[in-house]
Write a protein that holds these residues in place. Structure first.
Motif, PDB file in Angstrom:
ATOM      1  N   LYS A 278      -5.914   7.561   7.800  1.00  0.00           N
ATOM      2  CA  LYS A 278      -6.841   8.695   7.914  1.00  0.00           C
ATOM      3  C   LYS A 278      -7.904   8.384   8.947  1.00  0.00           C
ATOM      4  O   LYS A 278      -8.251   9.210   9.768  1.00  0.00           O
ATOM      5  CB  LYS A 278      -7.494   8.968   6.556  1.00  0.00           C
ATOM      6  N   ARG A 279      -8.406   7.158   8.885  1.00  0.00           N
ATOM      7  CA  ARG A 279      -9.518   6.799   9.751  1.00  0.00           C
ATOM      8  C   ARG A 279      -9.140   6.908  11.224  1.00  0.00           C
ATOM      9  O   ARG A 279      -9.882   7.433  12.047  1.00  0.00           O
ATOM     10  CB  ARG A 279      -9.924   5.365   9.438  1.00  0.00           C
ATOM     11  N   ALA A 280      -7.947   6.435  11.577  1.00  0.00           N
ATOM     12  CA  ALA A 280      -7.524   6.487  12.972  1.00  0.00           C
ATOM     13  C   ALA A 280      -6.763   7.780  13.269  1.00  0.00           C
ATOM     14  O   ALA A 280      -6.378   8.033  14.397  1.00  0.00           O
ATOM     15  CB  ALA A 280      -6.651   5.277  13.290  1.00  0.00           C
TER      16      ALA A 280
ATOM     17  N   ARG B 211       1.450  11.693  21.115  1.00  0.00           N
ATOM     18  CA  ARG B 211       0.561  12.826  21.346  1.00  0.00           C
ATOM     19  C   ARG B 211      -0.091  13.155  20.007  1.00  0.00           C
ATOM     20  O   ARG B 211       0.578  13.111  18.969  1.00  0.00           O
ATOM     21  CB  ARG B 211       1.359  14.035  21.840  1.00  0.00           C
ATOM     22  N   ASP B 212      -1.362  13.441  20.037  1.00  0.00           N
ATOM     23  CA  ASP B 212      -2.086  13.789  18.814  1.00  0.00           C
ATOM     24  C   ASP B 212      -1.819  12.783  17.698  1.00  0.00           C
ATOM     25  O   ASP B 212      -1.602  13.153  16.557  1.00  0.00           O
ATOM     26  CB  ASP B 212      -1.706  15.185  18.323  1.00  0.00           C
ATOM     27  N   ARG B 213      -1.823  11.539  18.012  1.00  0.00           N
ATOM     28  CA  ARG B 213      -1.723  10.445  17.028  1.00  0.00           C
ATOM     29  C   ARG B 213      -0.386  10.413  16.297  1.00  0.00           C
ATOM     30  O   ARG B 213      -0.290   9.946  15.173  1.00  0.00           O
ATOM     31  CB  ARG B 213      -2.872  10.550  16.028  1.00  0.00           C
ATOM     32  N   LYS B 214       0.637  10.965  16.944  1.00  0.00           N
ATOM     33  CA  LYS B 214       1.992  10.873  16.405  1.00  0.00           C
ATOM     34  C   LYS B 214       2.918  10.430  17.529  1.00  0.00           C
ATOM     35  O   LYS B 214       2.635  10.669  18.695  1.00  0.00           O
ATOM     36  CB  LYS B 214       2.458  12.248  15.898  1.00  0.00           C
ATOM     37  N   ILE B 215       4.037   9.807  17.125  1.00  0.00           N
ATOM     38  CA  ILE B 215       5.060   9.564  18.136  1.00  0.00           C
ATOM     39  C   ILE B 215       5.907  10.815  18.222  1.00  0.00           C
ATOM     40  O   ILE B 215       6.448  11.279  17.213  1.00  0.00           O
ATOM     41  CB  ILE B 215       5.904   8.332  17.775  1.00  0.00           C
TER      42      ILE B 215
ATOM     43  N   HIS C  17      -3.576  -5.177  12.271  1.00  0.00           N
ATOM     44  CA  HIS C  17      -4.510  -5.316  11.136  1.00  0.00           C
ATOM     45  C   HIS C  17      -5.945  -5.559  11.561  1.00  0.00           C
ATOM     46  O   HIS C  17      -6.709  -6.228  10.875  1.00  0.00           O
ATOM     47  CB  HIS C  17      -4.045  -6.426  10.170  1.00  0.00           C
ATOM     48  N   ILE C  18      -6.308  -4.977  12.706  1.00  0.00           N
ATOM     49  CA  ILE C  18      -7.728  -4.991  13.073  1.00  0.00           C
ATOM     50  C   ILE C  18      -8.419  -3.895  12.278  1.00  0.00           C
ATOM     51  O   ILE C  18      -9.472  -4.092  11.691  1.00  0.00           O
ATOM     52  CB  ILE C  18      -7.921  -4.727  14.581  1.00  0.00           C
ATOM     53  N   ASP C  19      -7.794  -2.719  12.265  1.00  0.00           N
ATOM     54  CA  ASP C  19      -8.302  -1.593  11.484  1.00  0.00           C
ATOM     55  C   ASP C  19      -7.369  -1.374  10.299  1.00  0.00           C
ATOM     56  O   ASP C  19      -6.171  -1.616  10.390  1.00  0.00           O
ATOM     57  CB  ASP C  19      -8.336  -0.326  12.346  1.00  0.00           C
ATOM     58  N   PRO C  20      -7.915  -0.911   9.177  1.00  0.00           N
ATOM     59  CA  PRO C  20      -7.079  -0.700   7.989  1.00  0.00           C
ATOM     60  C   PRO C  20      -6.211   0.553   8.109  1.00  0.00           C
ATOM     61  O   PRO C  20      -6.513   1.441   8.913  1.00  0.00           O
ATOM     62  CB  PRO C  20      -8.107  -0.516   6.873  1.00  0.00           C
ATOM     63  N   TYR C  21      -5.120   0.590   7.360  1.00  0.00           N
ATOM     64  CA  TYR C  21      -4.339   1.816   7.281  1.00  0.00           C
ATOM     65  C   TYR C  21      -4.117   2.170   5.820  1.00  0.00           C
ATOM     66  O   TYR C  21      -4.306   1.343   4.929  1.00  0.00           O
ATOM     67  CB  TYR C  21      -3.018   1.687   8.036  1.00  0.00           C
ATOM     68  N   ASP C  22      -3.739   3.422   5.568  1.00  0.00           N
ATOM     69  CA  ASP C  22      -3.672   3.887   4.183  1.00  0.00           C
ATOM     70  C   ASP C  22      -2.310   3.656   3.551  1.00  0.00           C
ATOM     71  O   ASP C  22      -2.199   3.251   2.410  1.00  0.00           O
ATOM     72  CB  ASP C  22      -4.027   5.374   4.117  1.00  0.00           C
ATOM     73  N   SER C  23      -1.256   3.974   4.318  1.00  0.00           N
ATOM     74  CA  SER C  23       0.070   3.753   3.751  1.00  0.00           C
ATOM     75  C   SER C  23       1.046   3.445   4.867  1.00  0.00           C
ATOM     76  O   SER C  23       0.725   3.590   6.039  1.00  0.00           O
ATOM     77  CB  SER C  23       0.520   4.986   2.972  1.00  0.00           C
ATOM     78  N   GLY C  24       2.243   3.058   4.496  1.00  0.00           N
ATOM     79  CA  GLY C  24       3.237   2.684   5.488  1.00  0.00           C
ATOM     80  C   GLY C  24       3.438   1.180   5.491  1.00  0.00           C
ATOM     81  O   GLY C  24       2.755   0.450   4.775  1.00  0.00           O
ATOM     82  N   LYS C  25       4.446   0.768   6.283  1.00  0.00           N
ATOM     83  CA  LYS C  25       4.791  -0.649   6.271  1.00  0.00           C
ATOM     84  C   LYS C  25       4.765  -1.208   7.676  1.00  0.00           C
ATOM     85  O   LYS C  25       5.143  -0.543   8.643  1.00  0.00           O
ATOM     86  CB  LYS C  25       6.221  -0.814   5.748  1.00  0.00           C
ATOM     87  N   VAL C  26       4.319  -2.452   7.780  1.00  0.00           N
ATOM     88  CA  VAL C  26       4.476  -3.202   9.021  1.00  0.00           C
ATOM     89  C   VAL C  26       5.383  -4.382   8.691  1.00  0.00           C
ATOM     90  O   VAL C  26       5.106  -5.155   7.773  1.00  0.00           O
ATOM     91  CB  VAL C  26       3.115  -3.713   9.542  1.00  0.00           C
TER      92      VAL C  26
ATOM     93  N   THR D  45      -3.721   3.034  21.253  1.00  0.00           N
ATOM     94  CA  THR D  45      -4.507   1.843  20.933  1.00  0.00           C
ATOM     95  C   THR D  45      -4.769   1.757  19.434  1.00  0.00           C
ATOM     96  O   THR D  45      -4.649   0.691  18.821  1.00  0.00           O
ATOM     97  CB  THR D  45      -5.838   1.872  21.713  1.00  0.00           C
ATOM     98  N   GLU D  46      -5.081   2.911  18.836  1.00  0.00           N
ATOM     99  CA  GLU D  46      -5.374   2.951  17.401  1.00  0.00           C
ATOM    100  C   GLU D  46      -4.162   2.485  16.599  1.00  0.00           C
ATOM    101  O   GLU D  46      -4.292   1.741  15.628  1.00  0.00           O
ATOM    102  CB  GLU D  46      -5.753   4.382  16.976  1.00  0.00           C
TER     103      GLU D  46
END
Lengths: 510, 315
Positions: free
Chosen positions: A270-272, A475-479, A306-315, A298-299
């Motif tokens: 959400k944050r990014a 684009r718009d924070r989506k691939i 893991h510089i910025d937190p994320y809400d869900s999903g997997k790395v 960049t986001e």
């Protein structure tokens, strides 16, 4: 289009400037006519900035003559040059973030009513100016809160309040995306029509035919050539700049693509603003991440690292899922590196030495139980200085004293030193000269050949197309698209990157 | 020829100052260049050297600690209480060090984990630590009678001040920490570019916290030595130490604005300050004037030092 031309605004003759131990300018001549854009090109360290600093009054030349409007200049200081109509926009922004747009524009001569500020007048004048530039910015907004592109425009407006005749722009498009660059060019064209002469410093080849009238090339502090832009090809320019033939910039050697090294699944933050992003990179592969500034590239990579937190999903790194709460340290230990875009802010510490910078991310490797092993440090540092061809007088040199290209190589060395298997490059060649670019490219190619997995964020289309095996467009924070193959064109990428960008622009107005 | 020139160039300017002052003072008094006076100088300067080095660490990391003087006070008092309770000397050092560490940890916690500016945090904690010192002593100094403890403040064989030996060992430890440990590198990394350090995988929050705690600990250890030398733990003893410690750091070439500095230079700052202070007695400046004059001289010297390093930065 009617342009006022041919009046000589600036005439620099045989300018020489000597710093202790270096001849920064050696018999350089340069002139500027009214209503023209004169592009100044050269590798980092060629003397462009020094020449411009002489013109702006920051340096006094040791030899040669300078005429502005046929008047010989004898006193070199910034104030008197400003009064002669010289304006300069530096590469780094000089806006005060906590003052509003109008206050920034009139920073050195705010309109007054008696002893007090005449704010009404100031905002009226400022918005008039911006309107002339076809800019829609609320002059009451703080300068730190507007997008970079608009900040750039505010810088231009600020320069214009001083009734300038000569405007020096140092890499004005370095931080801008395609649309924003067009906007800036529109403004430059309108300035030309007013008879203002513009000196334009840039590393971006593709801009030269679009905006330039004449081009002057410098190398090693010397004047090399001046040409009409129409009569010179990019190849010729590059050859004059480097004094040697570069060959093909983007060269990929034979490489084998292996297993997926890094997988991102349904990443949402959400944050990014990231929404359900999935991608993967295999070992031996270079994956380009294209998109406009603000598309979230960049986001995305900051969240993956893991510089910025994320809400869900997997790395997933090499088949192993990373905890959501993992830290940058954990990622480095797992063999992931992120080479940040902003060299000076995030990539290096300018006041520390080359050596200290190189080992900063791998101090554990050169120490036993908290104790540094100086010998090991020296060996490693010397190895990378040699391998990356970093030109520095000694490993103890402060990073600040290196040229941009060499600084970038130090950043690369720092991350190579961690011996990562997955390397994320964010704008790896921004603001460095062609020669250094080529070195960076061949380096990336080597890494891929060795089986490393590489992600490259870049706003330079030729670079993305030339280097990548596959390209994700954001684009718009989506691939929004995955492209592969040899027939990917700039137009294809742009069409995916741009769709909807217009809508965003309209939202801004509300 | 040029080699000698280069070598001379390498000697910090402040060294010349020190030499000039020593020459001037020894002309004014034939007592100045005596071994006895040297002993006095070493005794006076040694504790300052440790506190100033602690301040140097904090400053290199881009921070500031205005509470070092009060940490010195509190630690002096807890160690005096320990001595009075008959605790053996090594444990007294532990008490002083732990007191200092805890005080520094309070600073570090608020600065690093709560994000407060160092300036206001340590200015505030200064008050807290003084307050604790007053509460612990009921505003009366704790006089030390334990002869075995007072050895720390005496001279070994009447020749070498024990206080100097102890402090110099602490100083050497700090040089080693700075130059030969990972922690030392972290101090520079955080001061040079904290965000860059974080992105390099450093646990910057913890280390920033630890820098303050470490500075507190070293100050606490110095406090034990100071208490032994003065033979009393006074709740106001640390007054103005923070300024003098920071002044020594800057005089020694550490920069307040960017993470640049070296604890090796701080000894020159401490030497200069100690020499000026003792010299004021030599040239018979009335004691009421001394504080004002010392402050003025230090500020002027700092102005000079800062301008010098600016010039170097440009060249």
């Amino acid at each position: 289009m009617q342009e006022i031309k041919n009046k000589k605004l600036v005439d620099m003759r045989h300018i020489t400037k000597i710093f202790p131990g270096v001849k920064a300018l050696d018999d350089v001549s340069f002139d500027l006519e009214s209503g023209e854009v004169h592009v100044l090109m050269g590798e980092n360290g060629a003397g462009k900035s020094t020449l411009m600093k002489v013109l702006a009054g920051a340096y006094t030349p040791d030899g040669g003559e300078l005429f502005i409007n046929d008047e010989k200049i004898t006193q070199f200081d910034p104030v008197s040059m400003k009064n002669k109509g010289v304006g300069i926009i530096y590469q780094e922004f000089n806006l005060v973030p906590y003052l509003n747009v109008a206050e920034n524009i009139f920073i050195d001569h705010m309109p007054k009513k008696g002893l007090l500020l005449n704010k009404k007048e100031m905002h009226r004048k400022a918005s008039e100016l911006l309107k002339d530039m076809k800019m829609k910015v609320d002059t009451h907004v703080l300068a730190g809160e507007i997008p970079v592109a608009q900040q750039q425009m505010v810088e231009v407006a600020k320069a214009l309040t001083n009734d300038i005749k000569i405007l020096i722009m140092d890499e004005p498009t370095a931080a801008l995306s395609g649309v924003e660059i067009d906007q800036l060019f529109e403004i430059i064209r309108s300035l030309k029509k007013r008879g203002i002469g513009i000196i334009y410093i840039s590393h971006r080849m593709q801009e030269i035919p679009v905006i330039g009238d004449r081009i002057t090339i410098m190398r090693d502090g010397q004047y090399i050539a001046t040409e009409n832009v129409k009569n010179i090809s990019n190849d010729q320019i590059v050859r004059l700049m480097v004094g040697r033939k570069l060959g093909d910039l983007y060269q990929r050697s034979e490489h084998t693509v292996g297993k997926p090294a890094l997988k991102v699944e349904h990443l949402t933050s959400k944050r990014a603003g990231l929404q359900d992003v999935s991608m993967k990179v295999r070992s031996g592969e270079i994956v380009g991440l294209a998109g406009l500034v603000g598309a979230g590239r960049t986001e995305l990579m900051r969240a993956v690292f893991h510089i910025d937190p994320y809400d869900s999903g997997k790395v997933i790194v090499k088949g192993e899922e990373i905890r959501q709460k993992a830290t940058v340290r954990n990622m480095i230990d797992k063999g992931v590196s992120l080479i940040p875009e902003d060299r000076k802010q995030q990539g290096l510490s300018l006041i520390l030495s080359v050596s200290q910078n190189i080992v900063m991310a791998s101090l554990k490797k050169i120490s036993t139980g908290g104790w540094l092993q100086k010998k090991k440090e020296r060996e490693i540092v010397e190895k990378y200085i040699k391998e990356l061809n970093i030109s520095t007088p000694s490993p103890e040199q402060k990073a600040n004293n290196l040229s941009g290209g060499n600084q970038q190589k130090v950043v690369l060395a720092k991350w190579l030193c961690t011996e990562a298997d997955i390397i994320i490059f964010d704008e790896p060649t921004r603001g460095i000269d062609v020669g250094a670019k080529k070195e960076v490219y061949s380096f990336m190619d080597n890494l891929a050949k060795e089986g490393k997995a590489i992600v490259m964020i870049s706003s330079e289309m030729p670079e993305i197309i030339g280097m990548s095996d596959r390209i994700y467009v954001m684009r718009d924070r989506k691939i929004v698209k995955e492209l592969r193959g040899n027939d990917v064109t700039q137009e294809m990428i742009l069409s995916y990157a741009l769709e909807g960008a217009r809508m965003e622009g309209e939202n801004d107005k509300n | 020829m040029t080699k000698i020139k280069k070598l001379i160039h390498k000697i910090p300017l402040i060294t010349w100052f020190i030499i000039v002052l020593i020459v001037v003072f020894s002309f004014r008094s034939d007592q100045y260049l005596t071994y006895r006076n040297l002993l006095v100088l070493l005794q006076q300067g040694s504790v300052l050297l440790v506190v100033a080095s602690a301040a140097t660490f904090v400053i290199i990391s881009g921070g500031l600690d205005l509470s070092l003087g009060s940490i010195l006070t509190v630690s002096g008092i807890t160690s005096a209480m320990a001595v009075t309770a008959g605790i053996p000397i090594p444990i007294v050092f532990l008490v002083g060090g732990i007191t200092g560490f805890l005080c520094g940890a309070v600073n570090g916690f608020f600065i690093s984990y709560c994000g407060l500016p160092p300036f206001i945090t340590t200015l505030g904690s200064q008050g807290i630590f003084y307050g604790i010192a007053l509460l612990l002593t009921n505003n009366e100094g704790i006089v030390i009678y334990d002869e075995s403890f007072l050895i720390l403040g005496a001279n070994i064989g009447g020749m070498i001040p024990m206080a100097f030996v102890c402090c110099f060992i602490l100083y050497i430890i700090m040089i080693i920490v700075q130059d030969y440990t990972r922690f030392g590198r972290y101090i520079y990394a955080i001061g040079g570019n904290a965000e860059g350090a974080r992105l390099s995988g450093l646990r910057t929050r913890f280390w920033k916290f630890f820098i303050y705690a470490f500075a507190g600990m070293m100050t606490g250890l110095a406090a034990v030595i100071l208490t032994s030398r003065l033979e009393v733990a006074d709740p106001l003893v640390g007054d103005r130490w923070e300024f003098e410690a920071i002044a020594c750091a800057i005089l020694g070439g550490t920069s307040m604005n960017i993470g640049k500095g070296d604890v090796k230079g701080t000894i020159l700052g401490a030497a200069l300050l100690t020499i000026i202070r003792s010299g004021m007695n030599v040239v018979r400046i009335p004691s009421l004037w001394q504080s004002a004059i010392l402050g003025t001289v230090l500020i002027l010297a700092i102005v000079f030092q800062v301008r010098l390093s600016l010039k170097e930065g440009r060249g």
